[in-house]
Write a protein that holds these residues in place. Sequence first.
Motif, short mmCIF file in Angstrom:
data_model
loop_
_atom_site.label_atom_id
_atom_site.label_comp_id
_atom_site.label_asym_id
_atom_site.label_seq_id
_atom_site.Cartn_x
_atom_site.Cartn_y
_atom_site.Cartn_z
N ASN A 101 0.85 -1.19 0.00
CA ASN A 101 0.00 0.00 0.00
C ASN A 101 0.88 1.24 0.00
N ASP A 102 0.25 2.40 -0.15
CA ASP A 102 0.99 3.67 -0.09
C ASP A 102 0.92 4.32 1.28
N LEU A 103 0.22 3.68 2.22
CA LEU A 103 0.04 4.27 3.55
C LEU A 103 1.16 3.91 4.52
N TRP A 104 1.96 2.89 4.21
CA TRP A 104 2.85 2.29 5.19
C TRP A 104 3.79 3.27 5.91
N PRO A 105 4.27 4.38 5.28
CA PRO A 105 5.16 5.25 6.05
C PRO A 105 4.43 6.33 6.85
N THR A 106 3.09 6.27 6.89
CA THR A 106 2.32 7.34 7.51
C THR A 106 1.66 6.85 8.81
N GLU A 107 1.14 7.81 9.56
CA GLU A 107 0.44 7.48 10.80
C GLU A 107 -0.80 6.63 10.54
N ALA A 108 -1.39 6.76 9.37
CA ALA A 108 -2.60 6.00 9.05
C ALA A 108 -2.35 4.50 9.07
N TYR A 109 -1.09 4.09 8.91
CA TYR A 109 -0.78 2.66 8.88
C TYR A 109 -0.45 2.09 10.26
N GLN A 110 -0.27 2.94 11.25
CA GLN A 110 0.16 2.47 12.56
C GLN A 110 -0.79 1.47 13.21
N PRO A 111 -2.11 1.59 13.06
CA PRO A 111 -2.99 0.56 13.65
C PRO A 111 -2.73 -0.84 13.10
N TYR A 112 -2.34 -0.93 11.83
CA TYR A 112 -2.06 -2.23 11.23
C TYR A 112 -0.75 -2.80 11.77
N VAL A 113 0.23 -1.94 11.96
CA VAL A 113 1.51 -2.37 12.55
C VAL A 113 1.28 -2.84 13.98
N ALA A 114 0.48 -2.10 14.73
CA ALA A 114 0.20 -2.48 16.11
C ALA A 114 -0.49 -3.84 16.18
N LYS A 115 -1.40 -4.09 15.25
CA LYS A 115 -2.07 -5.40 15.23
C LYS A 115 -1.11 -6.51 14.85
N ALA A 116 -0.18 -6.22 13.93
CA ALA A 116 0.84 -7.22 13.57
C ALA A 116 1.70 -7.54 14.78
N ARG A 117 2.07 -6.54 15.56
CA ARG A 117 2.87 -6.77 16.77
C ARG A 117 2.11 -7.63 17.77
N GLU A 118 0.82 -7.37 17.91
CA GLU A 118 -0.03 -8.16 18.80
C GLU A 118 -0.07 -9.62 18.35
N PHE A 119 -0.24 -9.84 17.06
CA PHE A 119 -0.28 -11.20 16.52
C PHE A 119 1.03 -11.93 16.78
N ARG A 120 2.15 -11.28 16.53
CA ARG A 120 3.44 -11.94 16.72
C ARG A 120 3.68 -12.26 18.19
N ALA A 121 3.27 -11.35 19.07
CA ALA A 121 3.43 -11.61 20.51
C ALA A 121 2.62 -12.82 20.94
N ALA A 122 1.50 -13.06 20.25
CA ALA A 122 0.65 -14.21 20.56
C ALA A 122 1.07 -15.47 19.82
N GLY A 123 2.10 -15.37 18.98
CA GLY A 123 2.57 -16.52 18.22
C GLY A 123 1.73 -16.85 17.01
N VAL A 124 0.93 -15.89 16.55
CA VAL A 124 0.08 -16.10 15.37
C VAL A 124 0.81 -15.55 14.14
N PRO A 125 0.84 -16.29 13.04
CA PRO A 125 1.58 -15.85 11.85
C PRO A 125 1.10 -14.53 11.27
N VAL A 126 2.05 -13.78 10.73
CA VAL A 126 1.79 -12.54 10.01
C VAL A 126 2.51 -12.63 8.67
N ALA A 127 1.84 -12.22 7.61
CA ALA A 127 2.44 -12.22 6.27
C ALA A 127 2.35 -10.82 5.69
N ALA A 128 3.48 -10.26 5.26
CA ALA A 128 3.52 -8.88 4.73
C ALA A 128 4.25 -8.87 3.41
#
Length: 202
Positions: free
Chosen positions: A78-105
């Motif tokens: 996407n074109d949003l990744w370097p902006t604040e608009a993308y931070q909720p998606y990054v935060a959710k990815a961090r949550e998934f990894r902390a729980a041991g659930v796979p993330v694909a980017a």
Amino acid sequence: MRTVHVAVHDTLADWEIGFVTAHVNSPAWHRTPGRFQIRTVSASPDPVTTMGGLRVLPDLTLDELSADESAMLVLPGNDLWPTEAYQPYVAKAREFRAAGVPVAAICGATGGLALAGLLDDHAHTSNAKEFLVGLGYGGAELYRDEPAVNDRGLITGGAQAPVEFARAIFAELGIYEPAVLDSWYKLYGRQDPAGFYELMSA
């Protein structure tokens, strides 16, 4: 029925996840037909417009999504990744990894993960090493010059490799028997028609 959640947002790069969504949802050649479904997730319930101009109404919002209810989170480019608009998606990815659930980017989504430090301790790939190094991230020594990489449930891929990205996701989820996945890649990755006949016989 297990759910693979696909993040959707404005400027989503449609072509990068087409193989993923079609073949996760399709029962053809699956080890267990009907075992997986795709659901879309976004930062808000509002419709989003993809890079290709398609309008998508999200199935749920990020704050409604729990890692223990998901088989995987898929982050398209996407074109949003370097902006604040993308931070909720990054935060959710961090949550998934902390729980041991796979993330694909894939593509720009790998840039978002790099900026957040999520690639610093996993082997990974992206569009090019220079792309990530230019962000000043700390994982350059773990960069792999490969179409797609899976390291302990963190899958990364370059924009030029949607088929390899999909193959890595299918392998992680165990959607296909190994021999069937080889035939699938022979057909879609190598454009070898022999893969089609192998899949039909499977």
